[in-house]
Enzyme design. Structure first.
Site, mmCIF file in Angstrom:
data_model
loop_
_atom_site.group_PDB
_atom_site.id
_atom_site.type_symbol
_atom_site.label_atom_id
_atom_site.label_comp_id
_atom_site.label_asym_id
_atom_site.label_seq_id
_atom_site.Cartn_x
_atom_site.Cartn_y
_atom_site.Cartn_z
ATOM 1 N N GLU A 88 95.196 82.167 53.221
ATOM 2 C CA GLU A 88 94.058 82.672 53.977
ATOM 3 C C GLU A 88 93.061 82.837 53.039
ATOM 4 O OE1 GLU A 88 94.941 86.570 55.760
ATOM 5 O OE2 GLU A 88 96.127 85.532 57.671
ATOM 6 N N GLU A 99 102.384 83.418 60.147
ATOM 7 C CA GLU A 99 102.421 84.914 60.311
ATOM 8 C C GLU A 99 101.958 85.231 61.850
ATOM 9 O OE1 GLU A 99 99.818 87.283 57.686
ATOM 10 O OE2 GLU A 99 100.490 86.128 55.959
HETATM 11 C C1 GBH Z 1 97.251 88.882 57.122
HETATM 12 O O1 GBH Z 1 95.810 88.962 56.986
HETATM 13 C C2 GBH Z 1 97.770 88.980 55.526
HETATM 14 O O2 GBH Z 1 98.137 87.696 55.287
HETATM 15 C C3 GBH Z 1 98.692 89.662 55.464
HETATM 16 O O3 GBH Z 1 99.008 90.119 54.150
HETATM 17 C C4 GBH Z 1 98.651 91.100 56.076
HETATM 18 O O4 GBH Z 1 99.611 92.177 55.626
HETATM 19 C C5 GBH Z 1 98.605 90.722 57.531
HETATM 20 O O5 GBH Z 1 97.687 89.913 57.880
HETATM 21 C C6 GBH Z 1 98.335 92.092 58.289
HETATM 22 O O6 GBH Z 1 96.950 92.179 58.166
HETATM 23 O O7 GBH Z 1 88.783 93.594 62.934
HETATM 24 O O8 GBH Z 1 89.479 92.713 64.847
HETATM 25 O O9 GBH Z 1 87.689 91.667 63.729
HETATM 26 C C7 GBH Z 1 95.237 89.042 58.469
HETATM 27 C C8 GBH Z 1 93.986 88.632 58.533
HETATM 28 C C9 GBH Z 1 91.762 88.860 59.247
HETATM 29 C C10 GBH Z 1 93.379 89.445 60.653
HETATM 30 C C11 GBH Z 1 90.683 89.578 59.977
HETATM 31 C C12 GBH Z 1 92.653 90.485 61.600
HETATM 32 C C13 GBH Z 1 90.045 90.960 61.902
HETATM 33 C C14 GBH Z 1 90.343 91.427 63.159
HETATM 34 N N1 GBH Z 1 93.121 89.410 59.183
HETATM 35 N N2 GBH Z 1 91.163 90.139 61.315
HETATM 36 S S1 GBH Z 1 89.005 92.173 63.767
#
Ligand code: GBH
Length: 448
Positions: free
Chosen positions: A165, A350
């Protein structure tokens, strides 16, 4: 009838700083996450840190036995760069390398395929002191580190991920300051993005020089949907999509950057040189996609940086993180990737959900029906994408264990295995039993 290919790979995922604990053990160098979580000026929930986490650094053997109980066919984990190279470059710390070698061998002895991420956000602090991802040399630092792992483990490890990511690294770490190293700087984020993709490119080149198996990139993708048919909302949708979903896919797979980025960043944007574009675009054996949620957006000039504001969806179910549950968007996302970027092998690297888990029942069970429902509908959504011709090769559930949810601390529980952070006891939630049955049936979904 099952829609999943016979060799579909079912697994679960974790990341080093979120589960290992003992971050400085056996000669490891501190990471930016260790530094960030110990800095009182910064903002990690309740002062939580990764000092103990799931104590996986010491309990790894039992944790592999747990994976075996669940019938996992694959385990996606990440390597802490600073355990292997305490200063980030140069001297190898054998004890750190040995930890991962033992883990890989134990997985293989149990018939579980390792899927190894080289970078899941824990940059050695010593490299941050040299500018971290802002320093153009970071691409070479990363390739040198990657080569150490390839030399020791390629063959036993047959699937490698360069970076997990990159969007989160640049956005959370350098633009919004909510993740390590906690910068808030509009000029830094695009530089970091470019260096991350240059680092990815250098590591893939290093792999092609000697590695014999598969290497790919992992990106987070959230379908962006326009709130209305207005031209303004559609333009907002394109900006949001360019920022989160295309920013890394376009360079990695097409050798270009989305034009909307220059518009959004304004004077903070620098065009990539032809050499940088060429470096970022390497042949990949697979693409890993992480999916949690979607968003509906409308035009809003006050919304930094994309001028696209999320529109709440009160009728939907939401996780305890606030993220909307939308299995349909997972199918849409997989279909979109194939339509936009071609027929590259995909892994869902994931997918999972945080909900409040109820207290243990009298019989000791932890009943987590919302998580079971999330998994059931999202696994079906992957099956739907496969039925529509998308080449999805595996599904890695996030997460095996409840763990340190970065800045949100231990309160957000994504695990299918409950962790008592006082005693370190592991208890299978009902979702773990559910997932074991899914795997046993190669994706045939059990009832109830
Ligand atoms: C992943 O990132 C990671 O790789 C992992 O380490 C982590 O524990 C897991 O997800 C859970 O968080 O606020 O509605 O706009 C997650 C990437 C990007 C997912 C931002 C949620 C925001 C949604 N994230 N996104 S919102």
């Amino acid at each position: 009838m099952t829609r999943f290919p016979d060799d579909f790979l079912w697994g679960a995922a974790t990341a080093a700083y979120q589960i290992e604990g003992s971050p400085l053990a056996d000669g490891a160098g501190a990471s930016i996450w260790r530094r960030f979580s110990h800095d009182p000026r910064l903002m990690i929930a309740k002062g939580d840190t990764g000092e103990v986490a799931c104590d996986h650094y010491r309990r790894w053997h039992d944790d592999v036995a747990l994976m075996k109980t669940l019938g996992l066919q694959a385990y996606r984990f990440s390597i802490a760069w600073g355990r292997v190279l305490p200063e980030g470059t140069g001297r190898i710390n054998q004890a750190g390398l040995d930890f991962y070698e033992r883990l890989v061998d134990e997985l293989l002895a149990n018939g579980i395929q390792p899927l190894v991420t080289l970078y899941h956000w824990d940059l050695p602090a010593a490299l941050d002191d040299r500018g971290g991802w802002l320093n153009r040399d970071s691409a070479d630092w990363f390739a040198d580190y990657a080569r150490v792992l390839f030399d020791r483990l390629d063959g036993r490890v047959t699937r490698w991920v360069t970076i997990n990511e990159p969007w989160v690294v640049a956005d959370g770490g350098y633009l919004n300051g909510v993740l390590a190293p906690g910068h808030r700087n509009m000029f830094e984020a695009p530089i970091v993005s470019r260096n991350l993709m240059r680092a990815h490119g250098r590591a893939v080149q290093a792999y092609r020089a000697g590695g014999a198996h598969e290497i790919g990139l992992v990106v987070n993708i959230e379908p962006k949907q326009a709130a209305s048919d207005s031209a303004a909302d559609h333009a907002a949708q394109r900006r949001a999509e360019a920022y989160m979903n295309r920013q890394y896919l376009d360079p990695a797979l097409c050798g270009r950057t989305p034009p909307e980025l220059a518009e959004m960043y304004g004077e903070a944007w620098q065009d990539w040189s032809p050499d940088d574009l060429a470096l970022a675009r390497q042949r990949l054996d697979f693409l890993g996609v992480n999916y949690y949620t979607r968003s509906v957006v409308r035009a809003d000039d006050a919304a930094f940086l994309t001028r696209a504001a999320p529109v709440p969806q009160p009728r939907s179910t939401h996780m305890t993180t606030g993220w909307e549950v939308s299995p349909q968007a997972l199918t849409d996302m997989l279909v979109w990737v194939r339509a936009e970027y071609g027929d590259i092998p995909l892994y869902v690297t994931e997918n999972g959900a945080a909900f409040y888990d109820p207290p243990r029942a009298m019989n000791g069970a932890i009943d987590d029906p919302l998580r079971v429902d999330y998994l059931r509908t999202h696994i079906a959504a992957v099956g739907e994408a496969i039925a529509r011709g998308v080449d999805v090769r595996g599904y890695m559930l996030w997460s095996l264990l409840d763990n340190l949810e970065w800045t949100l601390g231990y309160a957000q529980r994504f695990g299918i295995v409950h962790v008592d952070f006082e005693t370190q006891a592991r208890t299978l939630k009902n979702s773990a039993h559910f997932y074991r049955d899914v795997i046993a049936g190669n994706g045939a979904l059990p009832n109830g």
